[in-house]
Design a protein around this motif. Sequence first.
Motif, PDB file in Angstrom:
ATOM      1  N   VAL A 108       0.820  -1.235  -0.002  1.00  0.00           N
ATOM      2  CA  VAL A 108      -0.143  -0.080   0.004  1.00  0.00           C
ATOM      3  C   VAL A 108       0.831   1.179  -0.132  1.00  0.00           C
ATOM      4  CG1 VAL A 108      -1.933   1.361   1.360  1.00  0.00           C
ATOM      5  CG2 VAL A 108      -1.859  -0.996   1.205  1.00  0.00           C
ATOM      6  N   ALA A 109       0.669   2.130  -0.905  1.00  0.00           N
ATOM      7  CA  ALA A 109       1.500   3.446  -1.028  1.00  0.00           C
ATOM      8  C   ALA A 109       0.391   4.398  -0.093  1.00  0.00           C
ATOM      9  CB  ALA A 109       1.513   3.789  -2.400  1.00  0.00           C
ATOM     10  N   LEU A 110       0.940   4.937   0.929  1.00  0.00           N
ATOM     11  CA  LEU A 110       0.527   5.836   1.765  1.00  0.00           C
ATOM     12  C   LEU A 110       0.769   7.243   1.290  1.00  0.00           C
ATOM     13  CD1 LEU A 110      -1.281   6.095   4.449  1.00  0.00           C
ATOM     14  CD2 LEU A 110       0.713   6.200   5.768  1.00  0.00           C
ATOM     15  N   THR A 135       2.700  15.518  -0.047  1.00  0.00           N
ATOM     16  CA  THR A 135       2.754  16.425  -1.374  1.00  0.00           C
ATOM     17  C   THR A 135       1.345  16.909  -1.621  1.00  0.00           C
ATOM     18  OG1 THR A 135       3.318  16.202  -3.867  1.00  0.00           O
ATOM     19  CG2 THR A 135       2.311  14.312  -2.886  1.00  0.00           C
ATOM     20  N   TYR A 136       1.620  18.274  -2.288  1.00  0.00           N
ATOM     21  CA  TYR A 136       0.013  18.911  -2.486  1.00  0.00           C
ATOM     22  C   TYR A 136      -0.637  18.452  -3.893  1.00  0.00           C
ATOM     23  CZ  TYR A 136       1.079  22.082   1.261  1.00  0.00           C
ATOM     24  OH  TYR A 136       1.221  22.484   2.551  1.00  0.00           O
ATOM     25  N   SER A 137       0.491  18.022  -4.844  1.00  0.00           N
ATOM     26  CA  SER A 137       0.005  17.951  -6.496  1.00  0.00           C
ATOM     27  C   SER A 137       1.116  17.173  -7.064  1.00  0.00           C
ATOM     28  CB  SER A 137      -0.120  19.446  -6.873  1.00  0.00           C
ATOM     29  OG  SER A 137      -0.251  19.414  -8.436  1.00  0.00           O
ATOM     30  N   PHE A 138       0.570  16.541  -7.982  1.00  0.00           N
ATOM     31  CA  PHE A 138       1.521  15.874  -9.182  1.00  0.00           C
ATOM     32  C   PHE A 138       2.504  16.946  -9.856  1.00  0.00           C
ATOM     33  CE2 PHE A 138      -0.473  11.719 -10.183  1.00  0.00           C
ATOM     34  CZ  PHE A 138       0.137  11.170  -8.660  1.00  0.00           C
ATOM     35  N   HIS A 139       2.175  18.571  -9.612  1.00  0.00           N
ATOM     36  CA  HIS A 139       3.123  19.165 -10.285  1.00  0.00           C
ATOM     37  C   HIS A 139       4.155  19.578  -9.255  1.00  0.00           C
ATOM     38  CE1 HIS A 139       0.411  19.623 -13.860  1.00  0.00           C
ATOM     39  NE2 HIS A 139      -0.509  19.868 -12.835  1.00  0.00           N
ATOM     40  N   THR A 140       5.087  18.854  -9.261  1.00  0.00           N
ATOM     41  CA  THR A 140       6.216  18.895  -7.816  1.00  0.00           C
ATOM     42  C   THR A 140       6.957  20.230  -8.091  1.00  0.00           C
ATOM     43  OG1 THR A 140       7.764  17.447  -9.445  1.00  0.00           O
ATOM     44  CG2 THR A 140       6.108  16.433  -8.030  1.00  0.00           C
ATOM     45  N   TYR A 141       7.266  20.626  -6.620  1.00  0.00           N
ATOM     46  CA  TYR A 141       8.229  21.712  -6.432  1.00  0.00           C
ATOM     47  C   TYR A 141       9.319  21.273  -5.345  1.00  0.00           C
ATOM     48  CZ  TYR A 141       4.873  24.892  -8.711  1.00  0.00           C
ATOM     49  OH  TYR A 141       3.916  25.432  -9.563  1.00  0.00           O
ATOM     50  N   THR A 142       9.263  20.381  -4.850  1.00  0.00           N
ATOM     51  CA  THR A 142      10.264  19.970  -3.635  1.00  0.00           C
ATOM     52  C   THR A 142      10.776  18.691  -4.109  1.00  0.00           C
ATOM     53  OG1 THR A 142       8.772  18.943  -2.211  1.00  0.00           O
ATOM     54  CG2 THR A 142       8.966  21.236  -2.210  1.00  0.00           C
ATOM     55  N   PRO A 143      11.973  18.184  -3.531  1.00  0.00           N
ATOM     56  CA  PRO A 143      12.401  16.716  -3.588  1.00  0.00           C
ATOM     57  C   PRO A 143      11.591  15.723  -3.271  1.00  0.00           C
ATOM     58  CG  PRO A 143      14.303  18.471  -2.964  1.00  0.00           C
ATOM     59  CD  PRO A 143      12.837  19.025  -3.007  1.00  0.00           C
ATOM     60  N   GLU A 144      10.875  16.370  -2.049  1.00  0.00           N
ATOM     61  CA  GLU A 144       9.985  15.220  -1.413  1.00  0.00           C
ATOM     62  C   GLU A 144       8.832  15.112  -2.428  1.00  0.00           C
ATOM     63  OE1 GLU A 144      12.358  17.101   1.634  1.00  0.00           O
ATOM     64  OE2 GLU A 144      11.220  17.830   0.098  1.00  0.00           O
ATOM     65  N   GLU A 145       8.153  15.964  -2.840  1.00  0.00           N
ATOM     66  CA  GLU A 145       7.031  15.867  -3.774  1.00  0.00           C
ATOM     67  C   GLU A 145       7.575  14.878  -5.085  1.00  0.00           C
ATOM     68  OE1 GLU A 145       4.355  19.402  -3.069  1.00  0.00           O
ATOM     69  OE2 GLU A 145       5.981  19.875  -4.274  1.00  0.00           O
ATOM     70  N   GLU A 146       8.715  15.124  -5.524  1.00  0.00           N
ATOM     71  CA  GLU A 146       9.359  14.340  -6.555  1.00  0.00           C
ATOM     72  C   GLU A 146       9.358  12.792  -6.186  1.00  0.00           C
ATOM     73  OE1 GLU A 146      10.078  14.319 -10.504  1.00  0.00           O
ATOM     74  OE2 GLU A 146       9.637  16.108  -9.692  1.00  0.00           O
ATOM     75  N   VAL A 147       9.842  12.686  -5.164  1.00  0.00           N
ATOM     76  CA  VAL A 147       9.929  11.137  -4.635  1.00  0.00           C
ATOM     77  C   VAL A 147       8.699  10.566  -4.601  1.00  0.00           C
ATOM     78  CG1 VAL A 147      10.306   9.805  -2.481  1.00  0.00           C
ATOM     79  CG2 VAL A 147      12.106  11.373  -3.146  1.00  0.00           C
ATOM     80  N   LEU A 189       4.792   6.818  -7.269  1.00  0.00           N
ATOM     81  CA  LEU A 189       3.506   6.527  -7.737  1.00  0.00           C
ATOM     82  C   LEU A 189       3.582   6.004  -9.209  1.00  0.00           C
ATOM     83  CD1 LEU A 189       1.038   8.930  -5.840  1.00  0.00           C
ATOM     84  CD2 LEU A 189       1.503   6.611  -5.150  1.00  0.00           C
ATOM     85  N   LEU A 190       4.254   6.547  -9.775  1.00  0.00           N
ATOM     86  CA  LEU A 190       4.409   6.432 -11.515  1.00  0.00           C
ATOM     87  C   LEU A 190       5.321   5.315 -11.897  1.00  0.00           C
ATOM     88  CD1 LEU A 190       4.589  10.140 -12.932  1.00  0.00           C
ATOM     89  CD2 LEU A 190       2.453   8.669 -12.237  1.00  0.00           C
ATOM     90  N   ASN A 191       6.130   4.902 -10.939  1.00  0.00           N
ATOM     91  CA  ASN A 191       7.080   3.970 -11.460  1.00  0.00           C
ATOM     92  C   ASN A 191       7.514   2.622 -10.596  1.00  0.00           C
ATOM     93  OD1 ASN A 191       7.938   5.999 -13.568  1.00  0.00           O
ATOM     94  ND2 ASN A 191       9.122   7.120 -12.039  1.00  0.00           N
ATOM     95  N   GLU A 192       6.698   2.917  -9.465  1.00  0.00           N
ATOM     96  CA  GLU A 192       7.117   1.599  -8.505  1.00  0.00           C
ATOM     97  C   GLU A 192       5.876   0.496  -8.804  1.00  0.00           C
ATOM     98  OE1 GLU A 192       9.948   0.936  -6.934  1.00  0.00           O
ATOM     99  OE2 GLU A 192      10.951   2.918  -7.505  1.00  0.00           O
ATOM    100  N   GLU A 193       6.203  -0.434  -8.119  1.00  0.00           N
ATOM    101  CA  GLU A 193       5.009  -1.544  -7.944  1.00  0.00           C
ATOM    102  C   GLU A 193       4.538  -1.498  -6.749  1.00  0.00           C
ATOM    103  OE1 GLU A 193       4.010  -3.761 -10.318  1.00  0.00           O
ATOM    104  OE2 GLU A 193       5.583  -2.631 -11.857  1.00  0.00           O
ATOM    105  N   TYR A 194       3.075  -1.526  -6.594  1.00  0.00           N
ATOM    106  CA  TYR A 194       2.217  -1.506  -5.516  1.00  0.00           C
ATOM    107  C   TYR A 194       0.953  -1.888  -5.802  1.00  0.00           C
ATOM    108  CZ  TYR A 194       0.944   3.152  -7.257  1.00  0.00           C
ATOM    109  OH  TYR A 194       0.685   4.409  -8.096  1.00  0.00           O
ATOM    110  N   ASP A 195       0.040  -2.258  -4.812  1.00  0.00           N
ATOM    111  CA  ASP A 195      -1.184  -2.882  -4.987  1.00  0.00           C
ATOM    112  C   ASP A 195      -2.357  -1.774  -4.896  1.00  0.00           C
ATOM    113  OD1 ASP A 195      -0.270  -5.482  -5.336  1.00  0.00           O
ATOM    114  OD2 ASP A 195       0.113  -5.408  -3.329  1.00  0.00           O
TER     115      ASP A 195
END
Length: 689
Positions: A6-8, A60-72, A77-83
């Motif tokens: 699960v991605a929290l 993170t506030y949005s998929f339009h990222t501004y900080t390294p944390e939001e980019e992570v 969410l876009l590239n890793e495997e999760y259910d």
Amino acid sequence: MKEIKVALVGQPNVGKSHLINSISGATLHVGNFSGVTVEKKEVEFSRGEYKIKLIDLPGTYSFHTYTPEEEVTKNFLLNEEYDLILNVIDSNQLEKNLIFSFQIADIGKPVVIAFNMYDEYSRQGGEIDTEKFFKLTNIRAENVSAKEKFGLEELFAKVIKTYEEKNTPKVYYSEIVEEQIENLKPFIKECKFSKRFVAIRLLEDDENIYKIVHEKPWFSDLMPRLKDAKDILRGEYSEDDTKTILFEERLALAKGIVTQIAKKARRETLTEKIDKILIHPVLGLPIFLFIMWAIFQLTFDIGAIPMDWIDAGFSAFGDWIGNTMPDSMIKDALVDGVIPAVGAVVMFLPNILILFLGLNLLEQTGYMARAAYVMDGVLKRFGLQGRAFIPLVSGFGCSVPAYMAARTLKNPKDRLITMLVIGFMSCGARLPIYVLLVSAFFAPSMQGNVMFAIYIGGALTGLIVAKILRVVLFKGEPEPFVMELPKYRFPKIKAVLFDLWVKTKLYIRKAGVFIGLTAFALWFLSSYPRADIVKKYEPLIEKAMPVQKEVIKQKMNQEILENSYIAKVGKLMAPITKPLDLGWKEDVSLLVGLAAKEAVVGSMATLYGVGDADETSKALIEEIRNAMPFTAAVAMIIIVMFYSPCIAAMSTFYAEVPQWAWRVFYTVYPNVFAYIAALIAVGLIKLFS
């Protein structure tokens, strides 16, 4: 045992970490995400026949990222495997939080939502109908309170059910937007994401998705259709930015759903009552300025008390070493170089601790977001973010805590721009230099106005430079202020004290190394060579009467400084500073000022043969008035306003910014800027005089 990964996710301050801590029987693993120093928390626990593995992603506030944390978070969410995605929402901020929820829903993965802090919401008379929310969005949700530990078992029961049934969200936008999405889907072929998600993200100019589809053979057929779709949306909504169009769509959807599922609080909350005053259009800014003034008064007035004790303690220790050790280079290095340098490091600690105590309290109570909101509109015009106000104003007291206060800016670009212009805010150590030169060259009736112009001129120049840096080197807008104002809460004293302890260790460990080495180097350059001079004066000092000894020592120190390595560098600078009408004595004093700005006045007193004098010394003022032309005084004032700060400040910058390219830039550009500004000022004076 089957595993559900699960991605929290959630916006900052929604209680994700609190939710993790409230899960009974959980095992917590803490590390860093691969390639970045962003904390990674993983929690594992069992429910029935399932082992649930929670990966806590940065807020993170949005998929339009501004900080390294939001980019992570976005990359995961876009590239890793999760259910499945578990989205935590603050029940008190439903509309704002749901905007991000609908971005998540576009991915097409199963989603479950936790309406957290429901205890606070319900106490105010609010209710959320989770069953109706499921009917409207096909997203299961549960009202929970991580703080009071209710609703958590029901939440994870819905996580398991959603995993078993593979429920995916059914969130749709307005007819015109859905029509453009459908028009794009036939031209999107093989891709690891759903066609719907790719179409939406392309309409929003998502660079990550563009990079992925750009290499696809069908990209050239898609581009004309994408351009047509954007043109249709722009014409329909009278808005050039399609990101804004999709944001408004999600906001409208959130508002519509909230009106159907939520019974809002019957009475005005305490937070809303306080905000009517603190972010009032008229009263908000004066209140904020008063709060910041109070923090800085405490920082520099109360902080001055232990600073004086520390200074006196290190001075006494230096005197003791001086009286105990035999004369040698090691003794001189300790007494005149190392001990004062270490004292400079420790001496700033009271200021840093008091300032960060105030900032931490503002952060934890929820006021910091209001402060950023109040200042954001003004500073954004200069390419800065609202939070930049705090480090910038701190710079008028001392640049050391100002650089550390820039940590409140999470976006690397915003933080670096702010740190690069903090030096334009004249710190307290520059005041004696201004007082000396202004007293020597301006009439008493003009002196107050000139001092005001120096401080305001420096600040305005810093803001203009920030705008230039944003346009030239840091292209793009500053991180937007997201209109999410958390509820006011009492601060957690334990967390505040722990944070102060961490900052103290980091400051001493990182800045101390730079300060010690640089201070020693500057001491050596200004104290050597000296053997022949000392040999010449020692017999005279021994034979002299007690009253005359100090006078002879002053002459010896003057001659040592005049013939030192740093004086040789100053004299080599003469051809460069000649257009500014500065002499080598001024050059040497400015070089010594790199160690500490307050040393400039003392160096000038020594070089002009006045002896031990401060900025109010009539003898020193008279000497400078007779020796320096007016143009040189103006040039020196401008250079002091803009050139590199003291080594304590520079060392703090180096400790905070690890990239050598920016360290070099920071070391060079203020000095070049100061020289050009002084040259222009001298030229204008000569032109109009």
